[in-house]
Structure formats: C-alpha cells, structure tokens
Design a protein around this motif. Structure first.
Motif, PDB file in Angstrom:
ATOM      1  N   VAL A   1      24.439 -42.983 -34.062  1.00 14.60           N
ATOM      2  CA  VAL A   1      23.878 -42.809 -35.361  1.00 14.60           C
ATOM      3  C   VAL A   1      22.621 -42.046 -35.376  1.00 14.60           C
ATOM      4  N   PHE A   2      21.787 -42.403 -34.407  1.00 19.51           N
ATOM      5  CA  PHE A   2      20.391 -41.719 -34.295  1.00 19.51           C
ATOM      6  C   PHE A   2      20.878 -40.384 -33.592  1.00 19.51           C
ATOM      7  N   ALA A   3      21.591 -40.094 -32.915  1.00 24.88           N
ATOM      8  CA  ALA A   3      22.010 -38.664 -32.519  1.00 24.88           C
ATOM      9  C   ALA A   3      22.594 -37.836 -33.574  1.00 24.88           C
ATOM     10  N   ALA A   4      23.388 -38.487 -34.416  1.00 24.87           N
ATOM     11  CA  ALA A   4      24.022 -37.617 -35.660  1.00 24.87           C
ATOM     12  C   ALA A   4      23.084 -37.384 -36.562  1.00 24.87           C
ATOM     13  N   ILE A   5      22.127 -38.183 -36.845  1.00 25.57           N
ATOM     14  CA  ILE A   5      21.074 -37.730 -37.814  1.00 25.57           C
ATOM     15  C   ILE A   5      20.436 -36.983 -37.581  1.00 25.57           C
ATOM     16  N   PHE A   6      19.881 -36.876 -35.942  1.00 24.18           N
ATOM     17  CA  PHE A   6      18.889 -35.826 -35.721  1.00 24.18           C
ATOM     18  C   PHE A   6      19.618 -34.512 -35.333  1.00 24.18           C
ATOM     19  N   GLY A  27      14.622 -28.544 -31.086  1.00 25.65           N
ATOM     20  CA  GLY A  27      13.912 -29.370 -30.634  1.00 25.65           C
ATOM     21  C   GLY A  27      14.422 -31.168 -31.251  1.00 25.65           C
ATOM     22  N   LEU A  28      14.871 -30.959 -32.419  1.00 29.09           N
ATOM     23  CA  LEU A  28      15.417 -32.196 -33.098  1.00 29.09           C
ATOM     24  C   LEU A  28      16.606 -32.343 -32.559  1.00 29.09           C
ATOM     25  N   MET A  29      17.650 -31.381 -32.344  1.00 29.51           N
ATOM     26  CA  MET A  29      18.818 -31.636 -31.741  1.00 29.51           C
ATOM     27  C   MET A  29      18.916 -32.267 -30.330  1.00 29.51           C
ATOM     28  N   GLY A  38      21.916 -45.487 -25.044  1.00 32.61           N
ATOM     29  CA  GLY A  38      23.293 -45.781 -25.131  1.00 32.61           C
ATOM     30  C   GLY A  38      23.641 -46.448 -26.246  1.00 32.61           C
ATOM     31  N   GLY A  39      24.919 -47.115 -26.435  1.00 32.01           N
ATOM     32  CA  GLY A  39      25.581 -47.925 -27.297  1.00 32.01           C
ATOM     33  C   GLY A  39      25.734 -46.993 -28.743  1.00 32.01           C
ATOM     34  N   SER A  40      26.253 -47.709 -29.729  1.00 31.68           N
ATOM     35  CA  SER A  40      26.620 -47.210 -31.162  1.00 31.68           C
ATOM     36  C   SER A  40      25.510 -46.942 -31.775  1.00 31.68           C
ATOM     37  N   ALA A  41      24.268 -47.423 -31.653  1.00 30.72           N
ATOM     38  CA  ALA A  41      23.036 -47.186 -32.254  1.00 30.72           C
ATOM     39  C   ALA A  41      22.383 -45.802 -32.074  1.00 30.72           C
ATOM     40  N   SER A  42      22.603 -45.542 -30.878  1.00 24.98           N
ATOM     41  CA  SER A  42      22.273 -44.065 -30.361  1.00 24.98           C
ATOM     42  C   SER A  42      23.039 -43.024 -30.905  1.00 24.98           C
ATOM     43  N   THR A  79      20.096 -36.013 -28.870  1.00 24.61           N
ATOM     44  CA  THR A  79      20.974 -36.068 -27.527  1.00 24.61           C
ATOM     45  C   THR A  79      20.247 -37.132 -26.525  1.00 24.61           C
ATOM     46  N   ALA A  80      18.905 -36.942 -26.533  1.00 22.75           N
ATOM     47  CA  ALA A  80      17.964 -37.955 -25.525  1.00 22.75           C
ATOM     48  C   ALA A  80      18.324 -39.185 -26.073  1.00 22.75           C
ATOM     49  N   GLY A  81      18.650 -39.586 -27.445  1.00 22.44           N
ATOM     50  CA  GLY A  81      18.758 -41.004 -27.690  1.00 22.44           C
ATOM     51  C   GLY A  81      20.015 -41.537 -27.187  1.00 22.44           C
ATOM     52  N   ILE A  82      20.876 -40.689 -27.174  1.00 19.17           N
ATOM     53  CA  ILE A  82      22.334 -41.244 -26.160  1.00 19.17           C
ATOM     54  C   ILE A  82      22.053 -41.486 -24.596  1.00 19.17           C
ATOM     55  N   VAL A  83      21.394 -40.647 -24.235  1.00 22.91           N
ATOM     56  CA  VAL A  83      21.064 -40.734 -22.659  1.00 22.91           C
ATOM     57  C   VAL A  83      20.173 -41.849 -22.522  1.00 22.91           C
TER      58      VAL A  83
END
Length: 124
Positions: free
Chosen positions: A43-48, A24-26, A37-41, A30-34
């Motif tokens: 980092v968010f995706a990498a952390i999760f 669920g965390l992963m 978008g952008g570079s902040a997402s 991935t939903a953050g990227i969708v």
C-alpha cells in the motif's frame, strides 16, 4: 540559482526538478517493499508510485509548455556574446552569457545607437 538565467531555461529547470522529485518518490515507494515487506508496504509503495507518477506528469506538462513558448519566442543576437538567443516578453536574459536583454528601448540602459541596432529581432 533562480532568476539568473533565461525564462525558457527556468521552465526547463522546473521540469527537471519535478522529474527528479517524481522519480525519487517512486524509488522511496519501492524501498518500502524492500525494507518492510508484507501487505502494508505494498500500500505504501502504491501510494508513492501514484504520487511519483503525478510528479512526472507535471514535469511533462512543464516541458511541453516550455516547448510551446520556445516556438513563439523572438530570436535576437546577444550584443555581449554575439550568439542567437530566444527572448520571452520584453525583458529576458541571454541563454548563454546571462546578459540582461530587452526589446523595449525605454528599459535599456547604457546603450549606444549601434547597440540598439544589435538587439533588434531577427526576421525569420
């Protein structure tokens, strides 16, 4: 839900919960990227993704631990359903019918001599 099944099944349940939590965390990462978008997402995706991977590794450890406990568990016949079940410690529940079982005759209640013979461990 908890405390109503055998100890080995409880460990397996916790392993499953950590697997689902990690996945669920992963997916959340991935939903953050969708959605953003952008570079902040990223980092968010990498952390999760890292947090999800840690959850998955914890579940692997729990499953491994449950497997090791299962290999050294005492096998006996359940007096209620008659099936072979594994017991950890002095008291546990049947893996199938959830009957309370014990290896200590002092802790057993309402048992006849025949039933005491039925809960003796199986020599393998």
């Amino acid at each position: 839900m908890f405390g109503r099944s055998s100890k080995i099944n409880e460990f397996r349940l916790w392993g499953l919960l950590f697997t689902l939590f990690g996945m669920g965390l992963m997916i959340l990462g991935t939903a953050g990227i969708v959605f953003w978008g952008g570079s902040a997402s990223r980092v968010f995706a990498a952390i999760f993704m890292v947090l999800g991977m840690i959850g998955m590794l914890v579940s692997v450890g729990i499953y491994f631990w449950a497997g090791m406990l299962s290999t050294s568990a005492v096998i006996l016949n359940c007096p209620e359903c008659g099936r072979h079940t594994k017991i950890l410690g002095k008291t546990d529940r049947c893996m199938y019918c959830k009957t309370k079982l014990t290896l200590d005759p002092k802790q057993a209640t309402d048992l006849d001599e025949d039933e005491l013979e039925a809960i003796k461990p199986i020599k393998s």
